[in-house]
Scaffold this active site. Sequence first.
Site, PDB file in Angstrom:
ATOM      1  N   TYR A  93      35.094  28.269  40.675  1.00 57.01           N
ATOM      2  CA  TYR A  93      35.077  29.403  41.588  1.00 57.01           C
ATOM      3  C   TYR A  93      35.564  29.010  42.968  1.00 57.01           C
ATOM      4  O   TYR A  93      34.892  29.217  43.965  1.00 57.01           O
ATOM      5  CB  TYR A  93      33.679  29.989  41.643  1.00 57.01           C
ATOM      6  CG  TYR A  93      33.656  31.369  42.244  1.00 57.01           C
ATOM      7  CD1 TYR A  93      34.446  32.371  41.746  1.00 57.01           C
ATOM      8  CD2 TYR A  93      32.833  31.660  43.313  1.00 57.01           C
ATOM      9  CE1 TYR A  93      34.437  33.626  42.301  1.00 57.01           C
ATOM     10  CE2 TYR A  93      32.802  32.912  43.870  1.00 57.01           C
ATOM     11  CZ  TYR A  93      33.608  33.897  43.361  1.00 57.01           C
ATOM     12  OH  TYR A  93      33.590  35.145  43.916  1.00 57.01           O
TER      13      TYR A  93
ATOM     14  N   HIS B  12      38.339  36.414  46.309  1.00 54.62           N
ATOM     15  CA  HIS B  12      38.377  37.856  46.105  1.00 54.62           C
ATOM     16  C   HIS B  12      39.722  38.433  46.515  1.00 54.62           C
ATOM     17  O   HIS B  12      40.085  39.531  46.092  1.00 54.62           O
ATOM     18  CB  HIS B  12      37.266  38.536  46.906  1.00 54.62           C
ATOM     19  CG  HIS B  12      35.910  38.014  46.591  1.00 54.62           C
ATOM     20  ND1 HIS B  12      35.258  37.117  47.391  1.00 54.62           N
ATOM     21  CD2 HIS B  12      35.104  38.235  45.546  1.00 54.62           C
ATOM     22  CE1 HIS B  12      34.095  36.827  46.861  1.00 54.62           C
ATOM     23  NE2 HIS B  12      33.973  37.491  45.729  1.00 54.62           N
TER      24      HIS B  12
ATOM     25  N   ASP C 297      40.350  33.327  50.284  1.00 55.80           N
ATOM     26  CA  ASP C 297      39.126  33.713  49.584  1.00 55.80           C
ATOM     27  C   ASP C 297      39.459  34.214  48.178  1.00 55.80           C
ATOM     28  O   ASP C 297      40.414  34.961  47.982  1.00 55.80           O
ATOM     29  CB  ASP C 297      38.415  34.819  50.379  1.00 55.80           C
ATOM     30  CG  ASP C 297      37.084  35.208  49.765  1.00 55.80           C
ATOM     31  OD1 ASP C 297      37.096  35.939  48.751  1.00 55.80           O
ATOM     32  OD2 ASP C 297      36.041  34.801  50.295  1.00 55.80           O
TER      33      ASP C 297
ATOM     34  N   HIS D  69      32.548  43.812  34.981  1.00 55.38           N
ATOM     35  CA  HIS D  69      32.966  42.695  35.826  1.00 55.38           C
ATOM     36  C   HIS D  69      31.948  41.563  35.730  1.00 55.38           C
ATOM     37  O   HIS D  69      32.282  40.398  35.537  1.00 55.38           O
ATOM     38  CB  HIS D  69      33.109  43.181  37.262  1.00 55.38           C
ATOM     39  CG  HIS D  69      33.532  42.128  38.245  1.00 55.38           C
ATOM     40  ND1 HIS D  69      34.778  42.112  38.818  1.00 55.38           N
ATOM     41  CD2 HIS D  69      32.876  41.075  38.765  1.00 55.38           C
ATOM     42  CE1 HIS D  69      34.876  41.072  39.647  1.00 55.38           C
ATOM     43  NE2 HIS D  69      33.716  40.434  39.638  1.00 55.38           N
ATOM     44  N   GLU D  70      30.672  41.936  35.825  1.00 56.98           N
ATOM     45  CA  GLU D  70      29.600  40.944  35.795  1.00 56.98           C
ATOM     46  C   GLU D  70      29.536  40.212  34.464  1.00 56.98           C
ATOM     47  O   GLU D  70      29.469  38.990  34.405  1.00 56.98           O
ATOM     48  CB  GLU D  70      28.258  41.626  36.052  1.00 56.98           C
ATOM     49  CG  GLU D  70      28.128  42.285  37.391  1.00 56.98           C
ATOM     50  CD  GLU D  70      28.130  41.295  38.523  1.00 56.98           C
ATOM     51  OE1 GLU D  70      28.059  40.077  38.260  1.00 56.98           O
ATOM     52  OE2 GLU D  70      28.208  41.727  39.665  1.00 56.98           O
TER      53      GLU D  70
ATOM     54  N   HIS E  16      32.196  37.657  33.871  1.00 59.72           N
ATOM     55  CA  HIS E  16      31.961  36.350  34.486  1.00 59.72           C
ATOM     56  C   HIS E  16      31.235  35.443  33.484  1.00 59.72           C
ATOM     57  O   HIS E  16      31.475  34.242  33.429  1.00 59.72           O
ATOM     58  CB  HIS E  16      31.131  36.500  35.759  1.00 59.72           C
ATOM     59  CG  HIS E  16      31.957  36.834  36.959  1.00 59.72           C
ATOM     60  ND1 HIS E  16      33.026  36.087  37.353  1.00 59.72           N
ATOM     61  CD2 HIS E  16      31.855  37.844  37.860  1.00 59.72           C
ATOM     62  CE1 HIS E  16      33.562  36.615  38.449  1.00 59.72           C
ATOM     63  NE2 HIS E  16      32.865  37.682  38.768  1.00 59.72           N
TER      64      HIS E  16
ATOM     65  N   GLU F 139      38.012  35.438  39.297  1.00 58.18           N
ATOM     66  CA  GLU F 139      37.668  36.757  39.822  1.00 58.18           C
ATOM     67  C   GLU F 139      38.563  37.841  39.227  1.00 58.18           C
ATOM     68  O   GLU F 139      38.110  38.931  38.885  1.00 58.18           O
ATOM     69  CB  GLU F 139      37.786  36.737  41.348  1.00 58.18           C
ATOM     70  CG  GLU F 139      37.231  37.963  42.035  1.00 58.18           C
ATOM     71  CD  GLU F 139      35.733  38.146  41.854  1.00 58.18           C
ATOM     72  OE1 GLU F 139      35.280  39.287  42.012  1.00 58.18           O
ATOM     73  OE2 GLU F 139      35.037  37.171  41.549  1.00 58.18           O
TER      74      GLU F 139
END
Length: 546
Positions: free
Chosen positions: A375, A448, A446, A360-361, A364, A384
């Site tokens: 973002y 997420h 949001d 995931h990181e 990005h 995301e």
Amino acid sequence: MTSHISRPSRRRSTLAIATAVTAGALLTAGLTTGASAQPEKDAAPSDAPVTLSASARAELLQDANADKAATADRIGLDAKEKLVVRDVVKDSDGTTHTRYERTYDGLPVLGGDLVVHAAKSGKVEDVTKATEASVKVPSTDAKLTRSSVAKSAESSAAKAKTAQADAQAPRKVIWAASGKPVLAYETVVTGVQKDGTPSRLHVITDAATGKKLYQFQEIETGTGNSQYSGKVTIGSKKGTSGYELTDKARGGHRTYDLKHAESGAGKLFKDANDVWGNGKPSSAQTAAVDAAYGAQLTWDYYKSVHGRKGINGDGKGATSRVHFGNGYVNAFWDSGCFCMTYGDGEGNKKPLTSIDVAAHEMTHGVTSATGNMEYSGEAGGLNEATSDIFAAAVEFRAKNPKDVGDYLIGEKIDINGDGTPLRYMDKPSKDGASLDKWKAGAGRVDVHYSSGIANHFFYLLSEGSGKKRINGVQYNSPTADGSKVLGIGRAKAEKIWFRALTRYFTSTTDYKAARKATLRAAKDLYGATSTEYKRVAAAWAGVNVK
């Protein structure tokens, strides 16, 4: 920088955009890392971009840079507009997709990025723009002083719960990401977010009225697992006195120990006998193994499946830093240091270094180098979701018996404290907050939670709707209109999303534009009358994006 997992009520955590992810610690018994560990040698798919050597890529970028004035003229830009080359990918048929930022009268145009698609002959076939508006302002003289803008930006950061806010000198820009372009200031306010994550809040202010036009957090966040992958092999390098955690086979990726500091590069992990960690958080090396293993799996995935060598596509490895802060329940990607940083979780017992967290990181970072979706708003949800999508893809491809592939995000780290994952891709609303389908106002949710729309789309496109049992996990995915959606398989869905990301997504891509981009990617790969193309459309309809 992208980082952390937020923690709303009922201890629910959410993966944040850019790269932060939480995870546990990865190893069980002592992890063995071999200096000879090599990436998997899967054949690159025929539809993958050409894998360019460093010199070939540099030559393409050099050519694009030399021709940028002519390109600007060919695509009809104003005389005051200039192109700045950012990236290029090349298809096997010779087509190039060159990504540019642009300036107006010497000022950066935020939301003005574009991709020029050119045939092998050099003929421009199409242009994908972040904004269709004409970039032009009456004057580039600002009415407001930089000091007043900085003070206002610090106030905005305080409201965003950023402690120790420190506004850097505002820079004059053209803001073109939302509607008619205007002269504005961009102020970066540094500090610390409420959970301890570093903060770099970008505040966009109208240079004439002082009105805040937009703000976004550069530090994005995510989630993952550690101490759950068992005994693994990782890349190390023999030095003059023992071994160091440097992966020569993957661009020289290095893993460092921050020793609970919140700044600095840390100390490179070294070991006398090349056996790292004990599978428990009691050994500082355990989290390092998890981080290195996750980085290794992610590198191999992007190279073997998509023909991309490294996050930036230039063959250079990133770095990982573990043991950030004290009891820090998060992880984040920072493009500034080109590094991933992981906390140790509550009580320093559950490092956030699992497979899906690492993937995931790092994704990005891939997004930052390609589509670079803002973002915030719907673009932030897509940013995301992209990290979630490829986190799942990497986890499935790893085929690790201790952490099998699934469509659950953060299922191993237990951040909620009740054994549930952070997110569900088959029915995102099961987490209590994420969106199953698009609705008016989705851009105000949001990121997420608005990411659920794209996560759900990807699940439907991969597996289809209804009940399924995959790798021992039970799923039951609904559709917005009750229709039955048939999947095309995860492998094809991944290729479609990656092609859309690297060729057609821009900083302002919303869900409607993402639908158009993925349909175009499906057409490129499989044809406009193909089953794959039709099912992309059906999957989007299944999440109410039409």
